[in-house]
Design an enzyme around this catalytic site. Structure first.
Site, PDB file in Angstrom:
ATOM      1  N   ASN A   5       0.877  -1.178   0.000  1.00 40.45           N
ATOM      2  CA  ASN A   5       0.000   0.000   0.000  1.00 40.45           C
ATOM      3  C   ASN A   5       0.913   1.226   0.000  1.00 40.45           C
ATOM      4  O   ASN A   5       1.476   1.579   1.028  1.00 40.45           O
ATOM      5  CB  ASN A   5      -0.895  -0.031   1.254  1.00 40.45           C
ATOM      6  CG  ASN A   5      -1.743   1.218   1.386  1.00 40.45           C
ATOM      7  OD1 ASN A   5      -1.802   2.041   0.469  1.00 40.45           O
ATOM      8  ND2 ASN A   5      -2.403   1.371   2.520  1.00 40.45           N
ATOM      9  N   TRP A   6       1.032   1.841  -1.154  1.00 40.91           N
ATOM     10  CA  TRP A   6       1.989   2.947  -1.283  1.00 40.91           C
ATOM     11  C   TRP A   6       1.466   4.264  -0.724  1.00 40.91           C
ATOM     12  O   TRP A   6       2.182   5.254  -0.676  1.00 40.91           O
ATOM     13  CB  TRP A   6       2.385   3.113  -2.757  1.00 40.91           C
ATOM     14  CG  TRP A   6       3.364   2.085  -3.214  1.00 40.91           C
ATOM     15  CD1 TRP A   6       3.840   1.024  -2.493  1.00 40.91           C
ATOM     16  CD2 TRP A   6       4.029   2.030  -4.483  1.00 40.91           C
ATOM     17  NE1 TRP A   6       4.741   0.310  -3.235  1.00 40.91           N
ATOM     18  CE2 TRP A   6       4.876   0.900  -4.465  1.00 40.91           C
ATOM     19  CE3 TRP A   6       3.975   2.803  -5.630  1.00 40.91           C
ATOM     20  CZ2 TRP A   6       5.669   0.548  -5.552  1.00 40.91           C
ATOM     21  CZ3 TRP A   6       4.768   2.448  -6.720  1.00 40.91           C
ATOM     22  CH2 TRP A   6       5.603   1.336  -6.679  1.00 40.91           C
ATOM     23  N   LYS A   7       0.206   4.297  -0.357  1.00 40.29           N
ATOM     24  CA  LYS A   7      -0.393   5.524   0.191  1.00 40.29           C
ATOM     25  C   LYS A   7      -0.081   6.711  -0.734  1.00 40.29           C
ATOM     26  O   LYS A   7      -0.087   6.543  -1.953  1.00 40.29           O
ATOM     27  CB  LYS A   7       0.072   5.735   1.629  1.00 40.29           C
ATOM     28  CG  LYS A   7      -0.166   4.483   2.499  1.00 40.29           C
ATOM     29  CD  LYS A   7       0.084   4.661   3.956  1.00 40.29           C
ATOM     30  CE  LYS A   7      -0.193   3.359   4.695  1.00 40.29           C
ATOM     31  NZ  LYS A   7      -0.011   3.442   6.120  1.00 40.29           N
TER      32      LYS A   7
ATOM     33  N   HIS B 233      -9.350   1.326   5.244  1.00 43.50           N
ATOM     34  CA  HIS B 233      -8.070   1.575   5.914  1.00 43.50           C
ATOM     35  C   HIS B 233      -8.308   2.595   7.033  1.00 43.50           C
ATOM     36  O   HIS B 233      -9.101   3.526   6.875  1.00 43.50           O
ATOM     37  CB  HIS B 233      -7.042   2.106   4.906  1.00 43.50           C
ATOM     38  CG  HIS B 233      -5.656   2.071   5.463  1.00 43.50           C
ATOM     39  ND1 HIS B 233      -5.214   2.989   6.384  1.00 43.50           N
ATOM     40  CD2 HIS B 233      -4.628   1.214   5.263  1.00 43.50           C
ATOM     41  CE1 HIS B 233      -3.961   2.695   6.723  1.00 43.50           C
ATOM     42  NE2 HIS B 233      -3.581   1.611   6.052  1.00 43.50           N
TER      43      HIS B 233
ATOM     44  N   GLU C  56      -6.651   5.011   7.983  1.00 47.17           N
ATOM     45  CA  GLU C  56      -6.384   6.400   7.574  1.00 47.17           C
ATOM     46  C   GLU C  56      -7.594   7.004   6.875  1.00 47.17           C
ATOM     47  O   GLU C  56      -7.817   8.208   6.925  1.00 47.17           O
ATOM     48  CB  GLU C  56      -5.121   6.456   6.697  1.00 47.17           C
ATOM     49  CG  GLU C  56      -3.868   6.247   7.545  1.00 47.17           C
ATOM     50  CD  GLU C  56      -2.689   5.670   6.798  1.00 47.17           C
ATOM     51  OE1 GLU C  56      -2.716   5.609   5.558  1.00 47.17           O
ATOM     52  OE2 GLU C  56      -1.726   5.251   7.480  1.00 47.17           O
TER      53      GLU C  56
ATOM     54  N   GLU D 228      -5.202  -4.849  10.751  1.00 43.18           N
ATOM     55  CA  GLU D 228      -4.194  -3.803  10.916  1.00 43.18           C
ATOM     56  C   GLU D 228      -4.497  -3.019  12.184  1.00 43.18           C
ATOM     57  O   GLU D 228      -5.306  -2.071  12.155  1.00 43.18           O
ATOM     58  CB  GLU D 228      -4.239  -2.825   9.734  1.00 43.18           C
ATOM     59  CG  GLU D 228      -3.802  -3.396   8.425  1.00 43.18           C
ATOM     60  CD  GLU D 228      -3.201  -2.309   7.523  1.00 43.18           C
ATOM     61  OE1 GLU D 228      -2.089  -2.515   7.047  1.00 43.18           O
ATOM     62  OE2 GLU D 228      -3.840  -1.274   7.306  1.00 43.18           O
TER      63      GLU D 228
ATOM     64  N   GLY E 288       2.449   2.649  10.847  1.00 43.28           N
ATOM     65  CA  GLY E 288       3.345   3.802  10.778  1.00 43.28           C
ATOM     66  C   GLY E 288       4.107   4.044  12.065  1.00 43.28           C
ATOM     67  O   GLY E 288       4.651   5.114  12.279  1.00 43.28           O
TER      68      GLY E 288
ATOM     69  N   SER F 185       3.643  -2.081  10.547  1.00 40.67           N
ATOM     70  CA  SER F 185       5.073  -2.146  10.884  1.00 40.67           C
ATOM     71  C   SER F 185       5.704  -3.518  10.622  1.00 40.67           C
ATOM     72  O   SER F 185       6.500  -4.011  11.415  1.00 40.67           O
ATOM     73  CB  SER F 185       5.300  -1.730  12.343  1.00 40.67           C
ATOM     74  OG  SER F 185       4.945  -0.377  12.516  1.00 40.67           O
TER      75      SER F 185
ATOM     76  N   GLY G 188       3.032  -1.140   4.380  1.00 41.41           N
ATOM     77  CA  GLY G 188       3.077   0.290   4.087  1.00 41.41           C
ATOM     78  C   GLY G 188       4.506   0.663   3.719  1.00 41.41           C
ATOM     79  O   GLY G 188       4.964   0.433   2.596  1.00 41.41           O
TER      80      GLY G 188
HETATM   81  P1  13P Z   1       3.233   0.461   7.823  1.00 39.35           P
HETATM   82  O1  13P Z   1       3.687  -0.873   7.277  1.00 39.35           O
HETATM   83  O2  13P Z   1       4.035   1.603   7.312  1.00 39.35           O
HETATM   84  O3  13P Z   1       3.141   0.425   9.322  1.00 39.35           O
HETATM   85  O4  13P Z   1       1.764   0.718   7.271  1.00 39.35           O
HETATM   86  C1  13P Z   1       0.874  -0.338   7.291  1.00 39.35           C
HETATM   87  C2  13P Z   1      -0.313   0.035   6.520  1.00 39.35           C
HETATM   88  O5  13P Z   1      -1.003   0.991   6.849  1.00 39.35           O
HETATM   89  C3  13P Z   1      -0.632  -0.746   5.317  1.00 39.35           C
HETATM   90  O6  13P Z   1      -1.908  -0.490   4.861  1.00 39.35           O
END
Ligand code: 13P
Length: 254
Positions: free
Chosen positions: A9-11, A98, A100, A170, A176, A215, A236
């Site tokens: 997930n490149w956000k 998600h 976010e 998640e 993050g 993470s 992420g």
């Molecule tokens: P991280 O792997 O950076 O903690 O993010 C996870 C994530 O939100 C994947 O959707």
């Protein structure tokens, strides 16, 4: 063992240039992983055309993903992108719910369930993100929260909803951050998710996968993937660096 599924997930990251470089390196790497792993990259959707321009598009274990969809297929919804449009673009997997988006865009369980419904209607594969906040964890509420997030899908989409779909557990506190769930914690919730879905689906569930996200790095990937109910990862930050991403793909096969 089932074939693991790794989704990046490149956000909100990447440029045309950086994405081209990444995809070309990934393409070379994946030549040896054709049969061993399903790999999905959910990049910012306007860059999807870059994947069409690489050989990746011909790799039968590589798929293009999206990070979100609207909960309508067309109409007066400025700025949105619909399941039909994603399908038209050759996308197969779509992340929804998600944290976010739940927090930054006020997405409710009901809105997310409507998205899930439309994705299934278009034969796309939803990756439904669920998980608790730090406060909810401290209050011992993890199971309740996950159950509610799952129930809203059953309510709108019926008992067969989770055939051909993915749930990504998640925990919000692990996203993050520097702290991942321990393998034991992740397995405990993944197991609950599987048992709960199977129990509500009357055992007839097929093509259903559970991922862990939050993470994940080359350091903890091996112990997490060893867990019986974890079928893959939603990555992420680790999906943004080609070395880290490919290392994790390697690790889960050892
Ligand atoms: P991280 O792997 O950076 O903690 O993010 C996870 C994530 O939100 C994947 O959707």
């Amino acid at each position: 063992m089932i074939k693991p599924i790794i989704v990046g997930n490149w956000k909100l990251n990447g440029t045309q240039e950086s994405i081209k470089i990444f995809l070309n390196l990934l393409n070379k790497f994946l030549v040896n992983y054709h049969e061993k792993c399903t790999v999905v990259i959910s990049l910012p959707i306007l860059y999807a055309y870059l994947i069409r321009n690489t050989l990746l598009f011909d790799n039968k274990n590589f798929f293009l993903g999206a990070q979100n969809t609207d909960n309508h297929n067309s109409g007066s919804f400025t700025g949105e992108i619909s399941p039909i449009m994603l399908k038209d673009l050759g996308i197969k997997y779509v992340i929804i719910g998600h944290s976010e988006r739940r927090f930054n865009h006020n997405e409710t369980n009901r809105m997310i369930a409507n998205k899930f419904f439309l994705l299934k209607k278009e034969n796309l594969i939803p990756i439904l993100c669920i998980g608790e906040t730090k406060q909810e964890k401290l209050e011992n509420n993890t199971i309740n929260i996950c159950k509610k997030q799952i129930d809203s899908i059953f309510d709108i989409c019926g008992i067969q909803a989770f055939n051909d779909s993915i749930i990504a557990y998640e925990p919000v506190w692990a996203i993050g951050s520097e702290i991942s769930a321990t393998p034991k914690e992740a397995q405990f919730i993944a197991r609950f998710i599987r048992q709960y879905i199977v129990s509500r689906t009357n055992d007839r569930i097929k093509n259903f996968f559970i991922q862990y996200g939050g993470s994940v790095t080359r350091k903890n990937a091996k112990n997490l993937i060893k867990q019986k109910d974890i079928d893959g990862f939603l990555l992420g930050r680790s999906s943004l660096q080609i070395e880290e991403f490919t290392k994790i793909i390697e690790i889960i096969h050892v």
